[in-house]
Design an enzyme around this catalytic site. Sequence first.
Site, PDB file in Angstrom:
ATOM      1  N   SER A   1       6.080  -4.364  14.548  1.00  0.00           N
ATOM      2  CA  SER A   1       5.309  -4.943  13.442  1.00  0.00           C
ATOM      3  C   SER A   1       4.634  -6.236  13.888  1.00  0.00           C
ATOM      4  O   SER A   1       5.242  -7.053  14.589  1.00  0.00           O
ATOM      5  CB  SER A   1       6.237  -5.245  12.257  1.00  0.00           C
ATOM      6  OG  SER A   1       5.561  -6.021  11.274  1.00  0.00           O
TER       7      SER A   1
ATOM      8  N   HIS B   1      -4.849   2.259  15.181  1.00  0.00           N
ATOM      9  CA  HIS B   1      -3.883   2.277  14.085  1.00  0.00           C
ATOM     10  C   HIS B   1      -4.123   1.204  13.031  1.00  0.00           C
ATOM     11  O   HIS B   1      -3.174   0.728  12.385  1.00  0.00           O
ATOM     12  CB  HIS B   1      -2.452   2.191  14.608  1.00  0.00           C
ATOM     13  CG  HIS B   1      -1.464   2.890  13.722  1.00  0.00           C
ATOM     14  ND1 HIS B   1      -1.746   4.079  13.071  1.00  0.00           N
ATOM     15  CD2 HIS B   1      -0.191   2.579  13.365  1.00  0.00           C
ATOM     16  CE1 HIS B   1      -0.704   4.459  12.372  1.00  0.00           C
ATOM     17  NE2 HIS B   1       0.258   3.578  12.520  1.00  0.00           N
TER      18      HIS B   1
END
EC number: 3.5.1.23
Length: 778
Positions: free
Chosen positions: A355, A131
Amino acid sequence: MSLLVPSLNVCPGSRCGLFWVLVVLLLGSSTRVAFSDSKYLVGLGTYDITGPAADVNMMGYAMMEQTTSGVHFRLRARSFIVAEPGKNRVLFVNLDACMASQIVTIKVLERLKARYGDLYTEKNVAISGIHTHAGPAGYLQYVVYTVTSLGFVRQSFDALVDGIEQSVIQAHDNLRPGSINVNAGEVMDAGINRSPSAYLNNPSEERSKYKYDVDKEMTLIKFVDDEWGPIGSFNWFATHGTSMTNTNSLISGDNKGAAARFMEDWFEQNNSASSESVESAGEGIPRRVSSIIPDVQSHHREHELLELAASFGSTPGKPATKTLSVAGRVRSALRKADKPGFVSAFCQSNCGDVSPNVLGAFCTDTGLPCDFNHSTCDGKNELCVARGPGYPDEFESTRIIGERQFRKAVELFNNATEELTGEIDYRHAYLDFSQLDVMVPKQGGGTEAVKTCPAAMGFAFAAGTTDGPGAFDFKQGDDKGNAFWKLVRNMLKSPTKEQVACQQPKPVLLDTGEMTLPYQWAPSILPIQILRVGQLVILSVPGEFTTMAGRRLRDAVKQVLTGGKNEKLHVVIAGLTNTYSQYITTFEEYEIQRYEGASTLYGPHTLSAYIQEFKKLAGALIRDQPVEPGPQPPDMLSKQISMLTPVFMDTTPLGTHFGDCSTDVPKNATYKRGDMVSVVFLSACPRNDLMTEGTFAVVEILQGMDTWVPAYDDDDFCLRFIWSRPAKLSARSHATIEWRIPQSATPGVYRIRHFGAAKALFGSVRHFTGSSSAFVVA
């Protein structure tokens, strides 16, 4: 624990002869076999998948203006195979890419079938992305994922398919008797929840079972060859690949790619010195050059080095071969010719709401924290931006988050004593998520039948996240939408009443599941998969599960596999695997319609569908029963449209050559550790040759009086290859090479060299090289 493991080259009695002859026949003549009591055969491989470093949109932030223009460090495919001789095997591939792609998976499987028959199929092969949001786009086959890349990009696609195949070939050829150990521990400071208001909508009694609102656990497996000792490790940990921001244009593996580099270099450097132990290597980020280059210059005084450097001016650009670029690479200098290189992969897990920008989200205009519920600043999402630990330096944030994962991985690697034992098995099924019947609990008891929906994206999707805000007047938490954007939506495709009702409370912005021109906009047929190696269970999911969604899935599968008993089982989620279908939230998080809920394509019961179907796979696994394969996903490669402008030609100013140094180092330059050295070359478009398994840039150190030895290349964290044009459609271009001198750099005389390939008007490509003047690092 010493890094040097003694050879276990022992023949286990009467079982040697016929048994190992059969193993050799099964694996092919290219596979080396050592005699051993090990139950498993293990093999690892790795290969370059960097792709086009110019002009191609980056996959992840969906910003058309964010296109590749150089290399921070290269991207790789890393593979492991675990096999029981004569029985089952599994293949797991980890990609330094934003996500897996259905069409990439289809074509890789076709190649593996042509090469190996039925050894590797969709049933036992998992291809997973880390990712990173800093890799080339254009390799997925559905329209919604190729809009910003101006359609399909064949170079991106080919780099992935070719690289995956080569990494698998390596892993297959390296299959040898060995063992696998597993360990798990917490990484405390590499991720925060970026949608806490949605997480808080989960039931309080469920939240109270967990100490944190993100998963902190890293699960690591350590591969040990019976003869060579440790040969690699793979781990799974959840944090987004968004340390590099949406203003970055250099190809990068982000924090997980960086962690993999750090761990591979750490092992290789310490393995080259027999006196060092594994434990002593975790004290700092490894720097290769100190292990490669002996400090033969230390007796020279600085003025003597300057005199030596002065005799080497910049060399004009000249023709070259691509093999020079490959020869300029550094990593292979640390490896023994007859031993496989150490492979370390940092795989992605349920990162949906996690995050790496751990300082939190702040308003860029006021510096105050953003609105809690909507992540806005005075109603505007564009002003709310999360900060990494190296803020405002995204490269430093990437290094820090990568280093934190690397350090934990070293600790787990050192102390991995639990050995995987037991059979290898797997189950796989394709499911049509656009119309899946799901049984869910009903308030007051019992169950009720519901359905998933055709794919659709909500208004909050366009708001982006605090890692990469969207634009216009969209905001997270929007469960109503607005009339203007609904009018714009209807010009593309107006959702049916049934779709609107099915997706509630998500207001539909893009009805992607029902848009089919020029071909399908979003997937409907998705793969789910379980791979099991002893007490390790990998759940391959084609999307980004949020923290709580992942916990529910893991718990449900573990309950089936253990029957509720307190059995030791390591269940990990491998996110973004085999294809991509965006996010999966819990039902409660979906109601809040943050970015993740708006990007949960198949409606509020998507997670329930996954849990239901994974429980079926797990049940079939423990009962040793087959499962229905389900409908095959489409192969739309022949339908793909590309509008990316090709490279027509490259030129340089009159009287100059490709590879000439246009901005050199200052005369008689001396630099210290920590300084930045910058050199500019006349260059050509990197799309002419991707320099796969090669390099666009190298820093060389002078050995003796006339021998230049590669010390750093474009796969190093400290070296950046930056490419630019003076104008958008110009045939001229420049390559800026920046070297931040590491603290461990050996004192001596250095120069910077550039490799490239230029295209003539009628299509021929010529390789070139050039170098800067020499300079001193004191």
